[in-house]
Write an enzyme that holds these catalytic residues in place. Sequence first.
Site, mmCIF file in Angstrom:
data_model
loop_
_atom_site.group_PDB
_atom_site.id
_atom_site.type_symbol
_atom_site.label_atom_id
_atom_site.label_comp_id
_atom_site.label_asym_id
_atom_site.label_seq_id
_atom_site.Cartn_x
_atom_site.Cartn_y
_atom_site.Cartn_z
ATOM 1 N N LYS A 110 0.701 -1.244 -0.204
ATOM 2 C CA LYS A 110 -0.420 -0.020 -0.146
ATOM 3 C C LYS A 110 0.252 1.122 0.164
ATOM 4 O O LYS A 110 0.305 2.148 -0.786
ATOM 5 C CB LYS A 110 -0.842 0.257 0.989
ATOM 6 C CG LYS A 110 -1.998 -1.408 0.707
ATOM 7 C CD LYS A 110 -3.354 -0.808 1.335
ATOM 8 C CE LYS A 110 -4.094 -1.692 0.541
ATOM 9 N NZ LYS A 110 -4.762 -3.078 0.722
ATOM 10 N N LYS A 199 -3.202 -11.256 -7.003
ATOM 11 C CA LYS A 199 -4.586 -10.702 -6.873
ATOM 12 C C LYS A 199 -5.878 -10.393 -7.180
ATOM 13 O O LYS A 199 -5.016 -8.576 -7.426
ATOM 14 C CB LYS A 199 -4.917 -11.775 -5.347
ATOM 15 C CG LYS A 199 -4.914 -9.443 -4.331
ATOM 16 C CD LYS A 199 -4.486 -9.682 -3.375
ATOM 17 C CE LYS A 199 -4.580 -8.330 -2.339
ATOM 18 N NZ LYS A 199 -4.911 -7.684 -1.168
ATOM 19 N N LYS A 202 -9.608 -4.418 -4.821
ATOM 20 C CA LYS A 202 -10.185 -3.387 -5.570
ATOM 21 C C LYS A 202 -9.759 -1.739 -5.542
ATOM 22 O O LYS A 202 -11.140 -1.357 -5.900
ATOM 23 C CB LYS A 202 -11.013 -2.960 -3.987
ATOM 24 C CG LYS A 202 -11.702 -3.338 -2.716
ATOM 25 C CD LYS A 202 -11.802 -3.192 -1.478
ATOM 26 C CE LYS A 202 -12.891 -4.347 -0.823
ATOM 27 N NZ LYS A 202 -12.474 -3.733 0.679
#
Length: 332
Positions: A110, A199, A202
């Site tokens: 992130k 993966k 979102k």
Amino acid sequence: MRIFSGIRPTGNIHLGNYLGAIKQWIALQETNECVFCIVDLHAITTPYNPKELQKNILDAAAIYLAAGVNPEKSIIFTQSSVKEHAELGWLLGTITPMGELGRMTQFKEKSKQHKDYINAGLFNYPVLMTADILLYKGKAVPVGKDQEQHVELARTIAKKFNQKFGSPRGEAGKVFDEPETILPKAGAKIMSLQDPKKKMSKSDDPKNYISLFDSPEDITKKIMAATTDSGKEIIYNVTKKPGISNLLTIYSLITDRSVEDIQREFVKKSYSDFKKSLANVLINYLEPFRRKQKELQTRDIYVKEILNKGASRAKIIAETTMKEVREKMGLA
Ligand code: AMP
Ligand code: TRP
């Protein structure tokens, strides 16, 4: 057994979230005491729009309900409505080594993704997640593969708390159990439609994932455009055919049929036949989600009422744990 899990209300809960986490919850709630949280305090550690957060929380609640979480049985609530999460998060932060937090894959990913948004909340994210679980003395945590490392850290923190503040009576002196991860047998890591080596996430462009509320047209478009592999056969082989293997996994989980059985059906058929069939299967499967969302969108008060009731039930457990924690830590 008490089970705890949560999802960030980010507005586009997808098939990976459903197959990795929510689908397990539905089975677990039959025989366990379950607490399912909408973790808004986690959602604000990455860029977000404050004007959309309340709507996203209601959408997440609608997904829980549409998927079959039973509010009569399980507790459904919003994290920020039970202040003890933040309090325990702070307290546990004082026994969490910074080095452990710096090792977390999600923090590294992130921080790379949002270079101008690397905040202390993002760094402390796993401490708050530990607080979520321990506040309810959760013994097991059904999540997807990407959260396994965080639950491992929760185990480390629980052990540390017991050693530092528990009574020296072995098992009996423990304040917290070390929570276990529950991973689904298949579907713990659903991959992106466009890049099946990554993966499903979102934060990627929507063509990488199927949202649980996607329209039939969007589902068809996204599945037909999903990356497939060289060759023509529809066979499961993650290294050689990551795209097709991911689609086969989804097909199998949605229809409750084995991968072998599906392979057999599509021998000598084309990728396009297979994808058309998968799109149809998904459209039908997700139809009740869309319907329920539409219905719940007009019933905000009902959904809020469920969340309020859930928060009251959660608060009773959280306050009891906090009383014990404050005493053990010398704060009361
Ligand atoms: P998040 O979107 O990070 O709040 O994730 C909510 C839940 O969905 C967690 O239990 C995750 O482990 C799970 N999850 C997220 N992405 C995937 C994925 N691609 N495949 C399987 N599970 C996932
Ligand atoms: N970190 C989880 C995720 O990103 C969400 C979450 C927050 C959670 N607190 C939790 C999951 C406690 C399980 C238990 O998916």
